[in-house]
Write a protein that holds these residues in place. Sequence first.
Motif, PDB file in Angstrom:
ATOM      1  N   VAL A  79      14.511  88.317  40.909  1.00 16.79           N
ATOM      2  CA  VAL A  79      13.981  89.370  40.028  1.00 16.79           C
ATOM      3  C   VAL A  79      13.372  90.494  40.866  1.00 16.79           C
ATOM      4  CG1 VAL A  79      12.166  89.905  38.337  1.00 16.79           C
ATOM      5  CG2 VAL A  79      13.636  87.919  37.997  1.00 16.79           C
ATOM      6  N   ALA A  80      12.638  90.144  41.897  1.00 12.24           N
ATOM      7  CA  ALA A  80      12.033  91.161  42.759  1.00 12.24           C
ATOM      8  C   ALA A  80      13.105  92.012  43.438  1.00 12.24           C
ATOM      9  CB  ALA A  80      11.130  90.509  43.803  1.00 12.24           C
ATOM     10  N   ALA A  81      14.160  91.363  43.904  1.00  9.30           N
ATOM     11  CA  ALA A  81      15.253  92.097  44.557  1.00  9.30           C
ATOM     12  C   ALA A  81      15.957  93.012  43.552  1.00  9.30           C
ATOM     13  CB  ALA A  81      16.241  91.122  45.174  1.00  9.30           C
ATOM     14  N   LEU A  82      16.194  92.511  42.352  1.00  8.45           N
ATOM     15  CA  LEU A  82      16.849  93.330  41.330  1.00  8.45           C
ATOM     16  C   LEU A  82      15.973  94.502  40.906  1.00  8.45           C
ATOM     17  CD1 LEU A  82      18.489  90.565  39.138  1.00  8.45           C
ATOM     18  CD2 LEU A  82      19.683  92.281  40.514  1.00  8.45           C
ATOM     19  N   ARG A  83      14.662  94.286  40.854  1.00  9.97           N
ATOM     20  CA  ARG A  83      13.756  95.397  40.533  1.00  9.97           C
ATOM     21  C   ARG A  83      13.827  96.489  41.601  1.00  9.97           C
ATOM     22  NH1 ARG A  83       8.552  91.956  38.682  1.00  9.97           N
ATOM     23  NH2 ARG A  83       9.174  91.589  36.539  1.00  9.97           N
ATOM     24  N   ALA A  84      13.958  96.077  42.850  1.00  9.84           N
ATOM     25  CA  ALA A  84      14.075  97.061  43.932  1.00  9.84           C
ATOM     26  C   ALA A  84      15.369  97.854  43.800  1.00  9.84           C
ATOM     27  CB  ALA A  84      14.006  96.361  45.288  1.00  9.84           C
ATOM     28  N   VAL A  85      16.463  97.172  43.475  1.00 11.93           N
ATOM     29  CA  VAL A  85      17.746  97.855  43.272  1.00 11.93           C
ATOM     30  C   VAL A  85      17.647  98.803  42.081  1.00 11.93           C
ATOM     31  CG1 VAL A  85      20.193  97.532  42.690  1.00 11.93           C
ATOM     32  CG2 VAL A  85      19.088  96.006  44.335  1.00 11.93           C
ATOM     33  N   LEU A  86      16.993  98.348  41.017  1.00 10.21           N
ATOM     34  CA  LEU A  86      16.815  99.198  39.835  1.00 10.21           C
ATOM     35  C   LEU A  86      15.986 100.435  40.175  1.00 10.21           C
ATOM     36  CD1 LEU A  86      17.113  99.707  36.794  1.00 10.21           C
ATOM     37  CD2 LEU A  86      15.098  98.267  36.440  1.00 10.21           C
ATOM     38  N   ALA A  87      14.928 100.262  40.933  1.00 13.99           N
ATOM     39  CA  ALA A  87      14.101 101.400  41.337  1.00 13.99           C
ATOM     40  C   ALA A  87      14.915 102.391  42.170  1.00 13.99           C
ATOM     41  CB  ALA A  87      12.885 100.922  42.119  1.00 13.99           C
ATOM     42  N   ASP A  88      15.749 101.889  43.070  1.00  8.27           N
ATOM     43  CA  ASP A  88      16.613 102.762  43.869  1.00  8.27           C
ATOM     44  C   ASP A  88      17.597 103.522  42.980  1.00  8.27           C
ATOM     45  OD1 ASP A  88      15.355 101.909  46.171  1.00  8.27           O
ATOM     46  OD2 ASP A  88      16.955 100.516  46.755  1.00  8.27           O
ATOM     47  N   GLU A  89      18.158 102.831  42.005  1.00  6.59           N
ATOM     48  CA  GLU A  89      19.110 103.465  41.087  1.00  6.59           C
ATOM     49  C   GLU A  89      18.424 104.556  40.280  1.00  6.59           C
ATOM     50  OE1 GLU A  89      22.521 104.566  39.519  1.00  6.59           O
ATOM     51  OE2 GLU A  89      22.449 102.889  40.944  1.00  6.59           O
ATOM     52  N   LEU A  90      17.205 104.283  39.809  1.00  5.01           N
ATOM     53  CA  LEU A  90      16.478 105.270  39.011  1.00  5.01           C
ATOM     54  C   LEU A  90      16.041 106.471  39.842  1.00  5.01           C
ATOM     55  CD1 LEU A  90      14.350 102.875  36.794  1.00  5.01           C
ATOM     56  CD2 LEU A  90      16.210 104.370  36.035  1.00  5.01           C
ATOM     57  N   ALA A  91      15.932 106.291  41.152  1.00  7.90           N
ATOM     58  CA  ALA A  91      15.505 107.387  42.028  1.00  7.90           C
ATOM     59  C   ALA A  91      16.648 108.340  42.375  1.00  7.90           C
ATOM     60  CB  ALA A  91      14.900 106.817  43.307  1.00  7.90           C
ATOM     61  N   LYS A  92      17.862 107.969  42.071  1.00  7.42           N
ATOM     62  CA  LYS A  92      19.016 108.820  42.393  1.00  7.42           C
ATOM     63  C   LYS A  92      19.018 110.075  41.531  1.00  7.42           C
ATOM     64  CE  LYS A  92      22.144 105.126  43.787  1.00  7.42           C
ATOM     65  NZ  LYS A  92      23.401 104.429  43.460  1.00  7.42           N
ATOM     66  N   ASP A  93      19.667 111.112  42.065  1.00  6.67           N
ATOM     67  CA  ASP A  93      19.796 112.352  41.299  1.00  6.67           C
ATOM     68  C   ASP A  93      20.656 112.151  40.053  1.00  6.67           C
ATOM     69  OD1 ASP A  93      18.208 113.780  43.030  1.00  6.67           O
ATOM     70  OD2 ASP A  93      19.889 114.471  44.249  1.00  6.67           O
ATOM     71  N   GLN A  94      21.760 111.415  40.226  1.00  4.81           N
ATOM     72  CA  GLN A  94      22.629 111.117  39.088  1.00  4.81           C
ATOM     73  C   GLN A  94      22.540 109.628  38.797  1.00  4.81           C
ATOM     74  OE1 GLN A  94      26.554 112.583  39.140  1.00  4.81           O
ATOM     75  NE2 GLN A  94      25.894 114.713  39.162  1.00  4.81           N
ATOM     76  N   VAL A  95      21.750 109.313  37.801  1.00  2.00           N
ATOM     77  CA  VAL A  95      21.499 107.924  37.445  1.00  2.00           C
ATOM     78  C   VAL A  95      22.666 107.393  36.621  1.00  2.00           C
ATOM     79  CG1 VAL A  95      19.966 106.378  36.178  1.00  2.00           C
ATOM     80  CG2 VAL A  95      19.008 108.293  37.460  1.00  2.00           C
ATOM     81  N   SER A  96      23.154 106.223  37.000  1.00  2.00           N
ATOM     82  CA  SER A  96      24.200 105.556  36.238  1.00  2.00           C
ATOM     83  C   SER A  96      23.540 104.712  35.154  1.00  2.00           C
ATOM     84  CB  SER A  96      25.041 104.656  37.157  1.00  2.00           C
ATOM     85  OG  SER A  96      25.832 103.779  36.390  1.00  2.00           O
ATOM     86  N   THR A  97      23.685 105.169  33.905  1.00  2.00           N
ATOM     87  CA  THR A  97      23.052 104.435  32.805  1.00  2.00           C
ATOM     88  C   THR A  97      23.661 103.043  32.658  1.00  2.00           C
ATOM     89  OG1 THR A  97      24.551 105.489  31.231  1.00  2.00           O
ATOM     90  CG2 THR A  97      22.374 106.489  31.531  1.00  2.00           C
ATOM     91  N   ARG A  98      24.931 102.924  32.979  1.00  2.00           N
ATOM     92  CA  ARG A  98      25.566 101.601  32.907  1.00  2.00           C
ATOM     93  C   ARG A  98      24.922 100.653  33.918  1.00  2.00           C
ATOM     94  NH1 ARG A  98      31.832  99.813  34.049  1.00  2.00           N
ATOM     95  NH2 ARG A  98      31.421  97.608  33.805  1.00  2.00           N
ATOM     96  N   ARG A  99      24.734 101.126  35.141  1.00  2.00           N
ATOM     97  CA  ARG A  99      24.129 100.293  36.189  1.00  2.00           C
ATOM     98  C   ARG A  99      22.687  99.936  35.830  1.00  2.00           C
ATOM     99  NH1 ARG A  99      24.748  96.587  39.814  1.00  2.00           N
ATOM    100  NH2 ARG A  99      23.788  96.963  41.809  1.00  2.00           N
ATOM    101  N   VAL A 100      21.935 100.904  35.307  1.00  2.00           N
ATOM    102  CA  VAL A 100      20.547 100.661  34.900  1.00  2.00           C
ATOM    103  C   VAL A 100      20.506  99.614  33.787  1.00  2.00           C
ATOM    104  CG1 VAL A 100      18.539 101.700  33.748  1.00  2.00           C
ATOM    105  CG2 VAL A 100      19.651 102.885  35.646  1.00  2.00           C
ATOM    106  N   THR A 101      21.412  99.725  32.832  1.00  2.00           N
ATOM    107  CA  THR A 101      21.472  98.763  31.733  1.00  2.00           C
ATOM    108  C   THR A 101      21.807  97.372  32.240  1.00  2.00           C
ATOM    109  OG1 THR A 101      22.160 100.510  30.214  1.00  2.00           O
ATOM    110  CG2 THR A 101      22.589  98.250  29.521  1.00  2.00           C
TER     111      THR A 101
END
Length: 103
Positions: free
Chosen positions: A43-65
């Motif tokens: 869960v901690a690792a996935l949260r880090a990946v999610l935070a990285d994804e949300l920090a991108k200029d073009q966020v992939s809503t599919r990946r975030v979901t």
Amino acid sequence: MTPRKTPGSRLVESLRGLLEDGYEFDEAEEHLLSMIESETDRVAALRAVLADELAKDQVSTRRVTELSAEIRLLEMRFPPNRRGIDNEEHDAREAEEVRPGVS
């Protein structure tokens, strides 16, 4: 310098600290503790990946979901106050997840 403990190892250590002197976990409980540790670390690792994804200029809503769903599924497996160790950090990340203008 000692390596930093993972969230899972900190959680298991705190659970072990709840045992009274003279008591120990049996084999099945040890197995459960190892599962809790690995799930918490995942869960901690996935949260880090999610935070990285949300920090991108073009966020992939599919990946975030997908990441959010996997995190929630893992959290549901061992629900009792898993976030107690890093509750403030989790609350800050959860607040960041709601970003206006992201579609």
